[in-house]
Design a protein around this motif. Sequence first.
Motif, PDB file in Angstrom:
ATOM      1  N   ALA A  12       0.506  -1.643   0.475  1.00  0.00           N
ATOM      2  CA  ALA A  12      -0.009   0.199   0.054  1.00  0.00           C
ATOM      3  C   ALA A  12       1.094   1.590   0.106  1.00  0.00           C
ATOM      4  O   ALA A  12       1.656   1.335   0.614  1.00  0.00           O
ATOM      5  CB  ALA A  12      -1.162  -0.189   1.407  1.00  0.00           C
ATOM      6  N   GLY A  13       0.478   2.132  -0.934  1.00  0.00           N
ATOM      7  CA  GLY A  13       1.499   3.512  -1.065  1.00  0.00           C
ATOM      8  C   GLY A  13       2.338   3.453  -1.690  1.00  0.00           C
ATOM      9  O   GLY A  13       3.282   4.382  -1.635  1.00  0.00           O
ATOM     10  N   GLN A  14       3.154   1.820  -2.192  1.00  0.00           N
ATOM     11  CA  GLN A  14       4.273   2.025  -3.262  1.00  0.00           C
ATOM     12  C   GLN A  14       4.243   3.385  -4.259  1.00  0.00           C
ATOM     13  O   GLN A  14       3.901   3.088  -4.949  1.00  0.00           O
ATOM     14  CB  GLN A  14       4.921   0.832  -3.112  1.00  0.00           C
ATOM     15  N   GLY A  15       5.318   3.270  -4.449  1.00  0.00           N
ATOM     16  CA  GLY A  15       6.089   4.880  -5.177  1.00  0.00           C
ATOM     17  C   GLY A  15       4.771   5.947  -5.433  1.00  0.00           C
ATOM     18  O   GLY A  15       5.321   7.059  -5.557  1.00  0.00           O
ATOM     19  N   ALA A  16       4.792   6.224  -4.066  1.00  0.00           N
ATOM     20  CA  ALA A  16       3.486   7.981  -3.427  1.00  0.00           C
ATOM     21  C   ALA A  16       4.323   8.048  -2.028  1.00  0.00           C
ATOM     22  O   ALA A  16       5.407   7.660  -1.554  1.00  0.00           O
ATOM     23  CB  ALA A  16       1.934   7.013  -3.315  1.00  0.00           C
TER      24      ALA A  16
END
Length: 289
Positions: free
Chosen positions: A188-192
């Motif tokens: 969850a949230g990877q890359g952000a």
Amino acid sequence: MQVGTRGSSLAMVQTKNIITSLRDITNEEIGIKIIKTTGDKIKDSQLYNIDVKGIFTKELDRAVLDEEVDFAVHSLKDLPSELNDDLDILAVPCRESPKDALISPYKWDDLPDGAVFGTSSLRREAFCKYHQKNLDIQPIRGNIETRIRKVETGEYHATLMAEAGLKRLGLNEHIQQNFSLDYITPAAGQGALAVVARKDTKKRKLLEALTHKASYQEVMAEKKVLEELGVGCQWPLGVCARANGDALELQSILLSKEGELISKHNIKGSISQAESIGLEVAKRMMEDC
């Protein structure tokens, strides 16, 4: 204005990118304060064996709460599912690729039996087992450059990393291949990124201007799944939302530590209902557990 950040090369690049964006909308001076976190100090343990919430964020949160800094910049996937009541995610800038990438002299399908595979991620370890890869899975720690070097020197045959971090550091040439979101579903949230500040900050409007609306809705849907399931780093959960105009698609997969499928769901809906979509996915997954 002061911004708090970890001191790794990736954290510094991400923070400087935020500062560059802020300078397009304000003339205010922005200084950087480097803060060492618990996760930076622990070098010899798998992350999922460390029972500390916010292992890479707690000290930064404290600096924000104590007003040592005005805000902090985080990799969003490092944030615990629930923030301190006095803190808020004020901005999620435009998201980089959420995919996982393979660092190896071998293609994924060409990894030899018994190849030494380095990871400190329970999710990535479980996906290797889910795809029935016969690998010798060993812990690997260190910043991005260190982990790449350990593969290049032959200490490990391969490792997986977030494609986003490699791209932000200009290390794309080390990517052997990336994986579809369905084949290896990211955290969850990877890359952000997340810009976190006190709820009562006077900089709210300024920081909120950095938000990319579609990226924000994607990660809010993902975080809702994580929040409802309450699994944190302790279970292999992959969850990723992708916005397409006014639509949003959320896919989520929960594996056992042995790589067995426990639950997998995919829901489409309106981007304006991002958190409700996350809630529905979490509800369905809990019914499977």
